[in-house]
Design a protein around this motif. Structure first.
Motif, mmCIF file in Angstrom:
data_model
loop_
_atom_site.group_PDB
_atom_site.id
_atom_site.type_symbol
_atom_site.label_atom_id
_atom_site.label_comp_id
_atom_site.label_asym_id
_atom_site.label_seq_id
_atom_site.Cartn_x
_atom_site.Cartn_y
_atom_site.Cartn_z
ATOM 1 N N ARG A 2 0.834 -1.192 0.000
ATOM 2 C CA ARG A 2 0.000 0.000 0.000
ATOM 3 C C ARG A 2 0.871 1.244 0.000
ATOM 4 N NH1 ARG A 2 -5.263 0.994 1.064
ATOM 5 N NH2 ARG A 2 -5.860 2.961 2.041
ATOM 6 N N SER A 3 0.545 2.198 -0.855
ATOM 7 C CA SER A 3 1.314 3.436 -0.896
ATOM 8 C C SER A 3 0.645 4.480 -0.022
ATOM 9 C CB SER A 3 1.442 3.959 -2.336
ATOM 10 O OG SER A 3 0.210 4.385 -2.821
ATOM 11 N N THR A 4 1.397 5.533 0.303
ATOM 12 C CA THR A 4 0.861 6.601 1.125
ATOM 13 C C THR A 4 1.231 7.941 0.541
ATOM 14 O OG1 THR A 4 2.839 6.579 2.500
ATOM 15 C CG2 THR A 4 0.978 5.255 3.252
ATOM 16 N N ARG A 5 0.487 8.945 0.975
ATOM 17 C CA ARG A 5 0.789 10.320 0.595
ATOM 18 C C ARG A 5 1.192 11.040 1.863
ATOM 19 N NH1 ARG A 5 -3.432 14.474 -2.390
ATOM 20 N NH2 ARG A 5 -2.412 16.416 -1.777
ATOM 21 N N VAL A 6 2.373 11.670 1.839
ATOM 22 C CA VAL A 6 2.898 12.340 3.020
ATOM 23 C C VAL A 6 2.951 13.830 2.752
ATOM 24 C CG1 VAL A 6 4.843 12.498 4.611
ATOM 25 C CG2 VAL A 6 4.313 10.315 3.514
ATOM 26 N N ASP A 7 2.247 14.609 3.558
ATOM 27 C CA ASP A 7 2.263 16.054 3.421
ATOM 28 C C ASP A 7 3.572 16.586 3.981
ATOM 29 O OD1 ASP A 7 1.828 18.903 4.205
ATOM 30 O OD2 ASP A 7 -0.087 18.507 3.232
ATOM 31 N N ALA A 8 4.354 17.289 3.142
ATOM 32 C CA ALA A 8 5.688 17.722 3.561
ATOM 33 C C ALA A 8 5.640 18.731 4.694
ATOM 34 C CB ALA A 8 6.433 18.342 2.370
ATOM 35 N N ALA A 9 4.555 19.450 4.815
ATOM 36 C CA ALA A 9 4.488 20.470 5.860
ATOM 37 C C ALA A 9 4.037 19.887 7.196
ATOM 38 C CB ALA A 9 3.537 21.590 5.436
ATOM 39 N N HIS A 305 14.479 14.090 6.079
ATOM 40 C CA HIS A 305 14.291 15.497 6.450
ATOM 41 C C HIS A 305 12.902 15.956 6.029
ATOM 42 C CE1 HIS A 305 14.796 19.818 6.821
ATOM 43 N NE2 HIS A 305 15.864 19.555 7.575
ATOM 44 N N PRO A 306 12.166 16.661 6.891
ATOM 45 C CA PRO A 306 10.775 17.026 6.575
ATOM 46 C C PRO A 306 10.610 18.001 5.416
ATOM 47 C CG PRO A 306 11.495 18.066 8.625
ATOM 48 C CD PRO A 306 12.550 17.061 8.266
ATOM 49 N N ALA A 307 11.668 18.709 5.034
ATOM 50 C CA ALA A 307 11.538 19.619 3.892
ATOM 51 C C ALA A 307 11.650 18.902 2.555
ATOM 52 C CB ALA A 307 12.602 20.718 3.973
ATOM 53 N N VAL A 308 12.236 17.718 2.542
ATOM 54 C CA VAL A 308 12.511 17.006 1.293
ATOM 55 C C VAL A 308 11.266 16.244 0.847
ATOM 56 C CG1 VAL A 308 13.904 15.206 0.199
ATOM 57 C CG2 VAL A 308 14.978 16.833 1.778
#
Length: 350
Positions: A2-9, A305-308
């Motif tokens: 299963r894939s996911t979508r990660v909000d960078a912010a 890193h959360p910005a990447v």
């Protein structure tokens, strides 16, 4: 898987359907929040399809793109600079049968291609192609519009999703004024979804992030398992300004691409200094103690890193796509990062 979508912010994780018939893919996506644009966190860098370092044929280029698509990659990056337009033409051929709405495509402006008027064609100094054109730095409004129009023709599409100013190191004044202003105009008109800058340094990228209204930056080689200088400037600024970062050159021109640095390994497109080769071997020692390869750790490191939002890797064969997908699919043990911090091979703030 299963894939996911990660909000960078926000770091929020939610299911995401990849393109192509609704099948759930194993490549996750992250969001350029300013543009509400999803990128696969492992993506395709197009320089090798422009014959970077070595010539490949059209069939190999097509099979490479086919393999990337089948693997679930949906962000593809290229530039006129890559093989004097060859990479863009190969993207056009390789992606022409794919629904345009189902992938993200980026190219770059600032290096305008001008046909050579006469004389025999020697080899291009940067790519294994005939020097049919010369590159002229041009971040003017007219230059950017001409360059983008030519790219669209080579790419065989009516739009790209992201446009980057390409390596404006010696052209800050024009790039930050006319260059950025033109991209901002294209964004406000809906011609492109997101605008950015791509460079091999973090200092000027930081200045762009702080002084203009970018959606995304492409950082080459300055936030990797080998070096983390961007922690001092760009990455904090990106988080503060909610600017996404696409990390490229994560193998440092090949130094980190094998379990051990190969003889003649490159760094920043030149022979790697002995000190950096030793450092890469020291990192490899730690990786081996945790049963992880050096390139696997190098691929995963920037994504922590959360910005990447994405790591783009250049590939020129289906075998390379398969190998890098295998690296991406691995789970890296947290103990590896802990030991790299403890022995001083990775900065503690990474």
């Amino acid at each position: 898987m299963r894939s996911t979508r990660v909000d960078a912010a926000t770091g929020a994780v939610r299911p995401s359907r990849a393109s192509g018939g609704g099948e759930l893919r194993s490549v996750k996506t992250r969001t350029i929040t300013r543009a509400d644009l999803d990128l696969t966190e492992f993506s395709f860098g197009g320089a090798p399809l422009g014959n970077l370092y070595q010539e490949i044929n059209d069939d190999d280029a097509a099979s490479t793109l086919d393999a990337a698509w089948e693997a679930g990659l949906r962000y593809f990056d290229t530039a006129p600079h890559y093989g004097l337009g060859l990479s863009e033409r190969r993207f056009a051929a390789g992606l022409s049968a794919r629904p345009r709405s189902e992938y993200v495509l980026s190219t770059k402006v600032g290096r305008r291609l001008i046909p050579r008027e006469s004389g025999p064609l020697g080899p291009d100094p940067d790519f294994a192609v005939p020097a049919s054109h010369k590159r002229v730095w041009d971040f003017s409004r007219d230059g950017i519009l001409r360059t983008l129009e030519a790219s669209l023709t080579r790419l065989g599409t009516d739009h790209v999703d992201i446009v980057y100013l390409h390596d404006p190191d010696d052209h800050w004044e024009e790039a930050a004024s006319a260059g950025f202003g033109t991209l901002d105009e294209l964004r406000s008109q809906g011609v492109v979804r997101a605008i950015g800058v791509g460079m091999n340094q973090s200092a000027m990228l930081t200045r762009f992030v702080r002084e203009t209204d970018l959606d995304v930056v492409m950082l080459a080689g300055r936030y990797t398992l080998l070096e983390q200088g961007a922690l001092d400037d760009l990455l904090p600024a990106a988080l503060e300004r909610n600017t996404a970062v696409v990390a490229v050159g994560v193998f440092n021109s090949g130094l980190l691409s094998q379990p051990r640095p190969a003889p003649g390994a490159k760094y920043n497109y030149a022979d790697a200094p002995a000190e950096l080769v030793r450092r890469a071997n020291d990192i490899a020692d730690v990786c081996e103690r945790h049963r992880v390869t050096l390139p696997a750790a190098a691929l995963h490191f920037p994504l922590m890193h959360p910005a990447v939002v994405s790591v783009a890797i250049g590939m020129n064969s289906a075998a390379q796509v398969e190998r890098n997908m295998d690296l991406y699919a691995l789970t890296i043990p947290a103990d590896l990062w802990d030991e790299l911090h403890e022995v001083g091979l990775v900065r503690r703030t990474a």
